[in-house]
Design a protein around this motif. Structure first.
Motif, PDB file in Angstrom:
ATOM      1  N   ASP A 280      32.209  40.182  33.912  1.00 27.59           N
ATOM      2  CA  ASP A 280      31.847  41.499  34.439  1.00 27.59           C
ATOM      3  C   ASP A 280      30.924  41.396  35.648  1.00 27.59           C
ATOM      4  OD1 ASP A 280      33.226  43.453  33.226  1.00 27.59           O
ATOM      5  OD2 ASP A 280      31.748  43.870  31.654  1.00 27.59           O
ATOM      6  N   GLN A 281      29.924  40.517  35.559  1.00 28.40           N
ATOM      7  CA  GLN A 281      28.962  40.412  36.646  1.00 28.40           C
ATOM      8  C   GLN A 281      29.619  40.029  37.960  1.00 28.40           C
ATOM      9  OE1 GLN A 281      26.104  37.719  34.609  1.00 28.40           O
ATOM     10  NE2 GLN A 281      24.544  39.081  35.462  1.00 28.40           N
ATOM     11  N   ALA A 282      30.710  39.255  37.908  1.00 30.95           N
ATOM     12  CA  ALA A 282      31.365  38.801  39.134  1.00 30.95           C
ATOM     13  C   ALA A 282      31.908  39.977  39.940  1.00 30.95           C
ATOM     14  CB  ALA A 282      32.482  37.824  38.810  1.00 30.95           C
ATOM     15  N   ARG A 283      32.144  41.117  39.266  1.00 35.08           N
ATOM     16  CA  ARG A 283      32.685  42.266  39.986  1.00 35.08           C
ATOM     17  C   ARG A 283      31.633  42.923  40.871  1.00 35.08           C
ATOM     18  NH1 ARG A 283      37.689  43.071  38.150  1.00 35.08           N
ATOM     19  NH2 ARG A 283      38.201  42.119  36.135  1.00 35.08           N
ATOM     20  N   GLY A 284      30.373  42.488  40.755  1.00 34.71           N
ATOM     21  CA  GLY A 284      29.344  42.971  41.644  1.00 34.71           C
ATOM     22  C   GLY A 284      29.135  42.085  42.853  1.00 34.71           C
ATOM     23  N   LEU A 285      30.029  41.099  43.053  1.00 30.11           N
ATOM     24  CA  LEU A 285      29.915  40.221  44.215  1.00 30.11           C
ATOM     25  C   LEU A 285      30.085  41.015  45.507  1.00 30.11           C
ATOM     26  CD1 LEU A 285      32.072  37.177  43.030  1.00 30.11           C
ATOM     27  CD2 LEU A 285      29.605  37.184  43.348  1.00 30.11           C
ATOM     28  N   SER A 286      29.473  40.512  46.552  1.00 27.09           N
ATOM     29  CA  SER A 286      29.662  41.113  47.865  1.00 27.09           C
ATOM     30  C   SER A 286      31.116  40.966  48.293  1.00 27.09           C
ATOM     31  CB  SER A 286      28.744  40.438  48.886  1.00 27.09           C
ATOM     32  OG  SER A 286      29.120  39.082  49.051  1.00 27.09           O
ATOM     33  N   PRO A 287      31.615  41.843  49.159  1.00 28.17           N
ATOM     34  CA  PRO A 287      33.018  41.741  49.595  1.00 28.17           C
ATOM     35  C   PRO A 287      33.372  40.378  50.184  1.00 28.17           C
ATOM     36  CG  PRO A 287      32.097  43.845  50.255  1.00 28.17           C
ATOM     37  CD  PRO A 287      30.955  43.043  49.713  1.00 28.17           C
ATOM     38  N   LEU A 288      32.423  39.759  50.918  1.00 30.23           N
ATOM     39  CA  LEU A 288      32.719  38.457  51.517  1.00 30.23           C
ATOM     40  C   LEU A 288      32.894  37.391  50.445  1.00 30.23           C
ATOM     41  CD1 LEU A 288      33.087  37.040  54.209  1.00 30.23           C
ATOM     42  CD2 LEU A 288      30.637  36.545  54.221  1.00 30.23           C
ATOM     43  N   ARG A 289      32.070  37.426  49.392  1.00 30.40           N
ATOM     44  CA  ARG A 289      32.211  36.471  48.293  1.00 30.40           C
ATOM     45  C   ARG A 289      33.537  36.698  47.566  1.00 30.40           C
ATOM     46  NH1 ARG A 289      27.911  35.395  50.407  1.00 30.40           N
ATOM     47  NH2 ARG A 289      26.207  34.148  49.566  1.00 30.40           N
ATOM     48  N   GLN A 290      33.897  37.963  47.361  1.00 27.52           N
ATOM     49  CA  GLN A 290      35.156  38.247  46.671  1.00 27.52           C
ATOM     50  C   GLN A 290      36.345  37.730  47.475  1.00 27.52           C
ATOM     51  OE1 GLN A 290      35.889  41.952  44.797  1.00 27.52           O
ATOM     52  NE2 GLN A 290      33.720  42.472  44.521  1.00 27.52           N
ATOM     53  N   THR A 291      36.270  37.840  48.785  1.00 30.04           N
ATOM     54  CA  THR A 291      37.334  37.297  49.633  1.00 30.04           C
ATOM     55  C   THR A 291      37.443  35.792  49.470  1.00 30.04           C
ATOM     56  OG1 THR A 291      37.082  39.063  51.269  1.00 30.04           O
ATOM     57  CG2 THR A 291      38.099  37.034  52.018  1.00 30.04           C
ATOM     58  N   ALA A 292      36.298  35.108  49.403  1.00 25.13           N
ATOM     59  CA  ALA A 292      36.302  33.659  49.214  1.00 25.13           C
ATOM     60  C   ALA A 292      36.925  33.294  47.869  1.00 25.13           C
ATOM     61  CB  ALA A 292      34.881  33.106  49.304  1.00 25.13           C
ATOM     62  N   VAL A 293      36.583  34.058  46.804  1.00 30.12           N
ATOM     63  CA  VAL A 293      37.163  33.805  45.487  1.00 30.12           C
ATOM     64  C   VAL A 293      38.680  33.961  45.547  1.00 30.12           C
ATOM     65  CG1 VAL A 293      37.287  34.617  43.106  1.00 30.12           C
ATOM     66  CG2 VAL A 293      35.078  34.489  44.260  1.00 30.12           C
ATOM     67  N   TYR A 294      39.135  35.013  46.195  1.00 28.11           N
ATOM     68  CA  TYR A 294      40.579  35.261  46.300  1.00 28.11           C
ATOM     69  C   TYR A 294      41.284  34.097  46.997  1.00 28.11           C
ATOM     70  CZ  TYR A 294      44.970  37.601  47.451  1.00 28.11           C
ATOM     71  OH  TYR A 294      46.304  37.923  47.565  1.00 28.11           O
ATOM     72  N   ARG A 295      40.719  33.616  48.106  1.00 27.18           N
ATOM     73  CA  ARG A 295      41.349  32.543  48.857  1.00 27.18           C
ATOM     74  C   ARG A 295      41.415  31.251  48.041  1.00 27.18           C
ATOM     75  NH1 ARG A 295      44.528  34.622  52.632  1.00 27.18           N
ATOM     76  NH2 ARG A 295      43.438  35.600  54.364  1.00 27.18           N
ATOM     77  N   VAL A 296      40.329  30.931  47.335  1.00 26.01           N
ATOM     78  CA  VAL A 296      40.302  29.704  46.536  1.00 26.01           C
ATOM     79  C   VAL A 296      41.340  29.779  45.417  1.00 26.01           C
ATOM     80  CG1 VAL A 296      38.924  28.332  44.941  1.00 26.01           C
ATOM     81  CG2 VAL A 296      37.921  29.110  47.093  1.00 26.01           C
ATOM     82  N   VAL A 297      41.366  30.901  44.681  1.00 29.58           N
ATOM     83  CA  VAL A 297      42.325  31.052  43.585  1.00 29.58           C
ATOM     84  C   VAL A 297      43.755  31.039  44.125  1.00 29.58           C
ATOM     85  CG1 VAL A 297      43.116  32.580  41.751  1.00 29.58           C
ATOM     86  CG2 VAL A 297      40.669  32.263  42.134  1.00 29.58           C
ATOM     87  N   GLN A 298      43.982  31.681  45.259  1.00 24.52           N
ATOM     88  CA  GLN A 298      45.321  31.708  45.853  1.00 24.52           C
ATOM     89  C   GLN A 298      45.815  30.297  46.171  1.00 24.52           C
ATOM     90  OE1 GLN A 298      45.623  33.248  49.909  1.00 24.52           O
ATOM     91  NE2 GLN A 298      47.418  34.447  49.298  1.00 24.52           N
ATOM     92  N   GLU A 299      44.960  29.479  46.775  1.00 25.82           N
ATOM     93  CA  GLU A 299      45.357  28.116  47.117  1.00 25.82           C
ATOM     94  C   GLU A 299      45.586  27.284  45.862  1.00 25.82           C
ATOM     95  OE1 GLU A 299      46.616  25.055  49.285  1.00 25.82           O
ATOM     96  OE2 GLU A 299      46.102  27.026  50.101  1.00 25.82           O
ATOM     97  N   CYS A 300      44.733  27.472  44.849  1.00 18.37           N
ATOM     98  CA  CYS A 300      44.888  26.712  43.605  1.00 18.37           C
ATOM     99  C   CYS A 300      46.203  27.053  42.903  1.00 18.37           C
ATOM    100  CB  CYS A 300      43.710  26.985  42.676  1.00 18.37           C
ATOM    101  SG  CYS A 300      42.151  26.260  43.205  1.00 18.37           S
ATOM    102  N   LEU A 301      46.545  28.339  42.839  1.00 13.20           N
ATOM    103  CA  LEU A 301      47.793  28.733  42.195  1.00 13.20           C
ATOM    104  C   LEU A 301      49.000  28.212  42.975  1.00 13.20           C
ATOM    105  CD1 LEU A 301      47.032  32.400  41.060  1.00 13.20           C
ATOM    106  CD2 LEU A 301      46.919  30.283  39.724  1.00 13.20           C
ATOM    107  N   THR A 302      48.897  28.204  44.295  1.00 13.92           N
ATOM    108  CA  THR A 302      49.986  27.656  45.114  1.00 13.92           C
ATOM    109  C   THR A 302      50.173  26.169  44.839  1.00 13.92           C
ATOM    110  OG1 THR A 302      49.546  29.287  46.846  1.00 13.92           O
ATOM    111  CG2 THR A 302      50.807  27.328  47.466  1.00 13.92           C
ATOM    112  N   ASN A 303      49.060  25.428  44.790  1.00 13.89           N
ATOM    113  CA  ASN A 303      49.144  23.995  44.515  1.00 13.89           C
ATOM    114  C   ASN A 303      49.694  23.729  43.120  1.00 13.89           C
ATOM    115  OD1 ASN A 303      48.144  23.370  47.018  1.00 13.89           O
ATOM    116  ND2 ASN A 303      46.030  23.120  46.331  1.00 13.89           N
TER     117      ASN A 303
END
Length: 401
Positions: A280-303
């Motif tokens: 739950d706490q992660a949903r309070g991340l700043s937009p820039l941090r959330q973008t970084a999380v999205y990019r990391v997860v996206q690359e991991c799922l692709t790999n």
């Protein structure tokens, strides 16, 4: 702790790598010299018995001095070559010339190797044709051609082949380094544009809100303050535009945590089911941090889809104290994919650069039968999130498979 520029760290790392490479090549040159000497020592008894005014000790010293020139074979390969010609004319010693010709072909290339080989053959033939040399007079020309010429051609040919192989390896390493640098640069550009999109939006909202308040407070003491605030926000937005150049083609902003379920669904459609757990706490991340999380997860799922198709991927996103932690884990496949996956090999560089730009670290590699990617960086919580939402735990079991 003082900040150390990345360029300084890169230069230091390169200097250390080059220093280690120099020590390694010096050791190889010493081994080559000792190997050559050990082979030439087999000829010492014959040299001592022949009419050349040498004893066993003096012959050993002469051969050791000649072999020692091989330590210069990278910087000055012509030195052992000339010494080898001298030993060939004096003692009829062919061992050192083989090492010398190989060194010229290996470290100076085809043109120098061919020139050195022709010079060696011409010099040996001149010795063969020299009058007053009974050992040559008694031997037919075919013996000369069957021994001297193959020795030179073979040694030089092997050296030139090694030289070409060195060029191929160097080119491959250069291409890999260039691809990595391009991936890092592309990721930096992506981070900068995300900053522009997210911060620019907030500055625009601030400017509009200040203008509205200035209109509402018209005729009061606060009107001027709100107008100055709106003007400051507009100037900051202009400075942001000047610092970060837009791409010619427009694009939609990178999603945040709200885009992860769609990524998971896409991965499942490709045959790799996803278990997605977000604190739950992660949903309070700043937009820039959330973008970084999205990019990391996206690359991991692709790999994972490329290298471990069909395996379940577990994605855990949560906070440990004030730091954000992302863990993406999938079992290692029992067998290699039937077809080699198409991959540039720069995805991990991009992820690492994205996380590093946030002041964090990223590790990736096998761990207890699974391939695991762990990214940790400052949380940067932007808002307070109310706890207690069912199914969205505050703490995560990081060992969850």
């Amino acid at each position: 702790m003082p900040h150390v520029p990345a360029s300084y760290v890169a230069r230091r790392a390169l200097a250390v790598a080059r220093s280690g490479a120099r020590r390694s090549t010096a050791s190889l040159d010493l081994v080559a010299a000792l190997s050559c000497l050990s082979l030439m020592l087999l000829d010492v008894p014959g040299l001592a018995n022949s009419d050349n005014s040498l004893t066993g000790l003096t012959a050993t010293l002469v051969l050791a001095a000649g072999a020692s020139t091989l330590v210069l074979r990278r910087r000055a390969p012509w030195v052992p070559y000339l010494v080898a010609l001298g030993l060939l004319g004096w003692l009829h010693e062919l061992t050192l010339i083989q090492f010398a010709l190989y060194s010229i072909g290996r470290f100076r290339g085809r043109r120098a190797g061919v020139l050195a080989t022709l010079g060696y053959i011409a010099f040996a033939y001149a010795l063969y044709s020299l009058p007053g040399r009974p050992e040559y007079d008694a031997a037919p020309l075919s013996d000369f051609l069957s021994l001297v010429v193959p020795v030179g051609v073979l040694a030089t040919g092997v050296g030139i082949a090694a030289y070409r192989q060195d060029l191929v390896r160097e080119l491959a390493a250069h291409r890999a380094e260039t691809a990595a640098l391009q991936a890092v640069q592309a990721e930096r550009t992506s981070v900068a544009r995300d900053v522009h999109d997210l911060v620019g939006r907030e500055l625009t909202v601030l400017a509009v809100r200040a203008e509205v308040l200035s209109v509402r407070s018209r005729g009061t003491d606060r009107q001027k303050d709100f107008e100055e605030l709106a003007d400051t926000a507009r100037r900051a937005h202009l400075m942001l535009n000047d610092t970060i150049v837009h791409r010619a083609d427009e694009r939609t902003a990178t999603p945040g945590l709200e885009g992860l379920p769609a990524l998971a669904d896409e991965s499942e459609r490709m045959g790799s089911p996803v278990t997605l757990v977000i604190c739950d706490q992660a949903r309070g991340l700043s937009p820039l941090r959330q973008t970084a999380v999205y990019r990391v997860v996206q690359e991991c799922l692709t790999n994972a889809a490329k290298h471990a198709p069909g395996e379940r991927v577990t994605v855990l996103i949560g906070l440990e104290g004030s730091r954000l932690r992302i863990v993406v884990r999938n079992p290692l496949p029992a067998a290699a994919p039937p077809t080699e996956p198409v991959s540039s090999g720069t995805g991990t560089f991009s992820m690492r650069e994205r996380v590093r730009s946030m002041g964090g670290t990223l590790t990736a590699g096998p761990s207890r039968g699974s391939y695991e990617v762990v990214a940790v960086f400052p949380g940067g919580i932007a808002a307070t999130v109310s706890p207690g939402t069912p199914g969205k735990p505050w703490t995560l079991d990081w060992s969850r498979e």
